[in-house]
Design an enzyme around this catalytic site. Structure first.
Site, PDB file in Angstrom:
ATOM      1  N   LYS A 204       0.872  -1.194   0.000  1.00 47.22           N
ATOM      2  CA  LYS A 204       0.000   0.000   0.000  1.00 47.22           C
ATOM      3  C   LYS A 204       0.907   1.241   0.000  1.00 47.22           C
ATOM      4  CE  LYS A 204      -2.325   3.288   1.999  1.00 47.22           C
ATOM      5  NZ  LYS A 204      -1.927   4.637   1.538  1.00 47.22           N
ATOM      6  N   GLY A 256       6.248   5.012   8.621  1.00 49.31           N
ATOM      7  CA  GLY A 256       5.461   6.238   8.616  1.00 49.31           C
ATOM      8  C   GLY A 256       5.498   6.883   9.982  1.00 49.31           C
ATOM      9  N   SER A 257       4.410   7.533  10.339  1.00 53.60           N
ATOM     10  CA  SER A 257       4.384   8.289  11.590  1.00 53.60           C
ATOM     11  C   SER A 257       4.211   7.359  12.787  1.00 53.60           C
ATOM     12  CB  SER A 257       3.233   9.288  11.550  1.00 53.60           C
ATOM     13  OG  SER A 257       2.005   8.606  11.418  1.00 53.60           O
ATOM     14  N   THR A 258       4.708   7.803  13.928  1.00 48.01           N
ATOM     15  CA  THR A 258       4.553   7.037  15.164  1.00 48.01           C
ATOM     16  C   THR A 258       3.071   6.907  15.516  1.00 48.01           C
ATOM     17  OG1 THR A 258       6.754   7.634  15.922  1.00 48.01           O
ATOM     18  CG2 THR A 258       5.178   7.018  17.625  1.00 48.01           C
ATOM     19  N   GLU A 259       2.318   7.946  15.227  1.00 48.70           N
ATOM     20  CA  GLU A 259       0.876   7.936  15.508  1.00 48.70           C
ATOM     21  C   GLU A 259       0.188   6.776  14.773  1.00 48.70           C
ATOM     22  OE1 GLU A 259      -0.751  11.581  14.085  1.00 48.70           O
ATOM     23  OE2 GLU A 259      -2.823  10.939  14.432  1.00 48.70           O
ATOM     24  N   GLY A 261       1.722   4.233  13.447  1.00 49.85           N
ATOM     25  CA  GLY A 261       2.387   3.001  13.902  1.00 49.85           C
ATOM     26  C   GLY A 261       1.649   2.371  15.080  1.00 49.85           C
ATOM     27  N   GLU A 278       8.845   1.093  11.281  1.00 51.92           N
ATOM     28  CA  GLU A 278       9.937   2.053  11.142  1.00 51.92           C
ATOM     29  C   GLU A 278       9.283   3.418  11.198  1.00 51.92           C
ATOM     30  OE1 GLU A 278      12.099   4.615  10.125  1.00 51.92           O
ATOM     31  OE2 GLU A 278      12.214   3.835   8.081  1.00 51.92           O
ATOM     32  N   CYS A 312      13.180  10.369   7.955  1.00 48.15           N
ATOM     33  CA  CYS A 312      12.938   9.997   9.350  1.00 48.15           C
ATOM     34  C   CYS A 312      14.220  10.092  10.167  1.00 48.15           C
ATOM     35  CB  CYS A 312      12.343   8.601   9.415  1.00 48.15           C
ATOM     36  SG  CYS A 312      13.207   7.430   8.397  1.00 48.15           S
ATOM     37  N   GLU A 409       8.811  15.602  15.763  1.00 47.42           N
ATOM     38  CA  GLU A 409       9.308  15.456  14.393  1.00 47.42           C
ATOM     39  C   GLU A 409       8.591  16.472  13.505  1.00 47.42           C
ATOM     40  OE1 GLU A 409       8.265  11.785  12.142  1.00 47.42           O
ATOM     41  OE2 GLU A 409      10.421  11.737  11.717  1.00 47.42           O
TER      42      GLU A 409
END
Ligand code: NAP
Ligand code: MG
Length: 505
Positions: A204, A256-259, A261, A278, A312, A409
């Protein structure tokens, strides 16, 4: 900072092959077929230098994720892909690497148009690294080994004998969700090790940059990847969620973003699929007083401006020893001032547009918040121009450790320069982050280099260099920068599981 922006040249597509590619509808790749989305819906992808539309792309839905996962699942179960001989698998991966190189100019141009990055960087870094990643993993299928064991078997009578061994087997159907900052390269990091180890895939891509993944689909098809092995479904976050919660997906790999993730972890719970993540970073870059200052300035500059800061591992917290703080800051500000801002297809451009209007607003929001909080913009600090999604490369000083610009970030060309006085203090400040993806230090003292490297809590530590990524070297994060390591042998671990087999003789 000078202008190189010329709106008339930005949508010029040089490659005839690319013009042909973009003239066709951009469809989903499911079970070896290019198909419309089941809803018939599409979405637009834009050139960030102008905001002009580049292409309409099929907007996949949950139904399309089901179809793609069914294809990947059936292909895995059928078995011939899993049992493919190692030398045939190696040849296949090597062919993919060669084909990426054959199409290198097209990939670079398309990546630059869709993402906004400098075409020179796309060519020298993104595309070459993607080809290198497939070449590196092409070497692995014949080297996947297990062990031969001599178990004691507590309950067995003393005269009983056993033969045990371990096998490395693929995990199964892998859902791979990638971001927009290095679209082709992130696809390569995910697909290459998964193919080398016999998995099947549903990829995706990010909604902002779907095009190079679709071109890679053509390359995979031409290289002879069997139908159903790699499926590509373009669309929005809803299909990422459908993929990560799908009961027939055995593993999800996300960048992608920690959110998001954290959402992936939640949605993977249903069938306890394997998860690798990651995520974000806020990486420290430490300049000691014995550093070679011109190299450290150049490294710090590259650390936070590569890809317009949309990396990142970007080195966004620059810690500089008190004794050289003023000298370093003036040299860094001068270097930033010398950068040229312009579109990705102008070879003179150093800073190119951010990927989207959303990202522009996000970064400008941080610039405004930094100024409102009392930080000083030593250089930059604003949006640049009013066409395209540009921001000025920015260095802030006079910050405090609790400011959002220091902790969060930003994902734009924005660095914070912070003074320090001793080694313990700077290590503590560098490690004071919820992230732990990368860190760098600049020194000529070998003992200090090793000592500090061992104490920095980050998945990659660089000494007297920055952005030192290589297919052989594991990459990933401590703390909330992620789970697991991609690249190197570590990615083989992510895409295999170990089985022990025991035979009573
Ligand atoms: P994001 O939302 O994390 O996007 C990454 C990928 O996840 C995209 O393919 C996205 O699809 C997909 N996704 C979105 N919601 C999902 C969900 N609920 N379940 C599964 N997949 C989902 O990142 P973003 O919104 O593009 O960027 C936001 C911030 O994340 C950036 O400003 C930056 O700070 C950070 N970021 C970090 C990295 C990195 O490499 N560490 C990369 C990109 C962004 P859509 O594209 O359709 O939303
Ligand atoms: Mg998003």
């Amino acid at each position: 900072m000078s202008i190189t922006f010329d709106p008339d040249t930005t949508t010029n597509i040089v490659s005839a092959r690319l013009q042909d590619f973009l003239a066709h509808p951009q469809r989903l790749f499911i079970n070896g077929q290019w198909v419309e989305s089941s809803s018939g819906k599409t979405f637009a992808t834009y050139d960030p230098a102008t905001g002009n539309k580049l292409a309409e792309v099929a907007r996949g839905s949950e139904a399309d994720i089901h179809k793609a996962v069914d294809a990947a699942h059936a292909t895995f179960q059928e078995g011939s892909w899993v049992r493919m001989r190692p030398n045939a698998r190696e040849e296949l991966l090597f062919r993919i690497s060669q084909k990426i190189q054959e199409w290198a100019d097209d990939f670079a141009e398309l990546e630059s148009l869709d993402n906004g990055k400098p075409m020179g960087i796309a060519s020298a870094f993104d595309v070459r690294s993607a080809a290198d990643c497939f070449r590196y993993y092409a070497g692995w299928p014949s080297k996947l080994q297990g062990s031969v064991n001599n178990p004691s078997m507590i309950l067995a009578p003393p005269e009983a004998e056993f033969h045990s061994y371990t096998r490395r087997e693929p995990v199964g159907v892998c859902g791979q969700i990638i971001p927009w900052n290095f679209p082709l390269l992130m696809a390569a990091w995910k697909i290459a090790p998964a193919l080398a180890t016999g998995n099947t895939i549903v990829l995706k891509p990010a909604e902002q940059t779907p095009l190079t993944a679709l071109l890679l689909g053509r390359v995979l098809e031409e290289a002879g990847v069997p139908a159903g092995v790699v499926n590509i479904v373009t669309g929005f976050g809803d299909i990422g969620a459908a993929l990560s919660s799908h009961p027939d997906v055995d593993k999800v790999a996300f960048t992608g973003s920690t959110e998001v993730g954290k959402k992936i972890v939640e949605s993977a719970k249903g069938n306890l699929k394997k998860v690798s993540l990651e995520l974000g970073g806020k990486s420290p870059n430490i300049v000691f007083d014995d550093a070679d200052i011109p190299s450290a300035v150049a490294g710090a500059l590259q650390g936070f401006t590569l890809n317009s800061g949309q990396a990142c591992e970007a080195g966004t917290r620059v810690y500089v020893h008190d004794d050289i703080y003023d000298e370093f800051n003036s040299a860094l500000a001068e270097a930033v001032d010398g950068l040229k801002i312009g579109p990705g297809n102008d070879p003179a451009s150093d800073i190119t547009p951010l990927v989207s209007e959303e990202q522009l607003n996000r970064v400008v929001g941080y610039l405004d918040a930094g100024k409102a909080d009392g930080a000083h913009a030593l250089v930059g600090g604003n949006r640049w121009g009013d066409t395209g999604y540009y921001v000025e490369p920015t260095v802030f000083t006079n910050t405090t450790p609790d400011m959002p610009i220091v902790r969060e970030e930003i994902f734009g060309p924005v660095a914070i320069s912070i003074p320090f006085s001793d080694e313990d203090e700077v290590i503590q400040a560098a490690n004071d982050s919820e992230y732990g993806l990368a860190a760098a230090l600049w020194t000529q003292d070998l003992s200090r280099a090793h000592r500090v490297a061992s104490r920095l809590q980050a998945g990659s530590v660089w000494v007297n260099t920055y952005h030192a990524l290589d297919s052989q070297l594991p990459f990933g994060g401590y703390h909330q920068s992620g789970w697991g390591r991609e690249l190197g042998p570590e990615s083989i671990d992510l895409y295999t599981q170990v089985k022990s087999v025991t035979i009573a003789l």
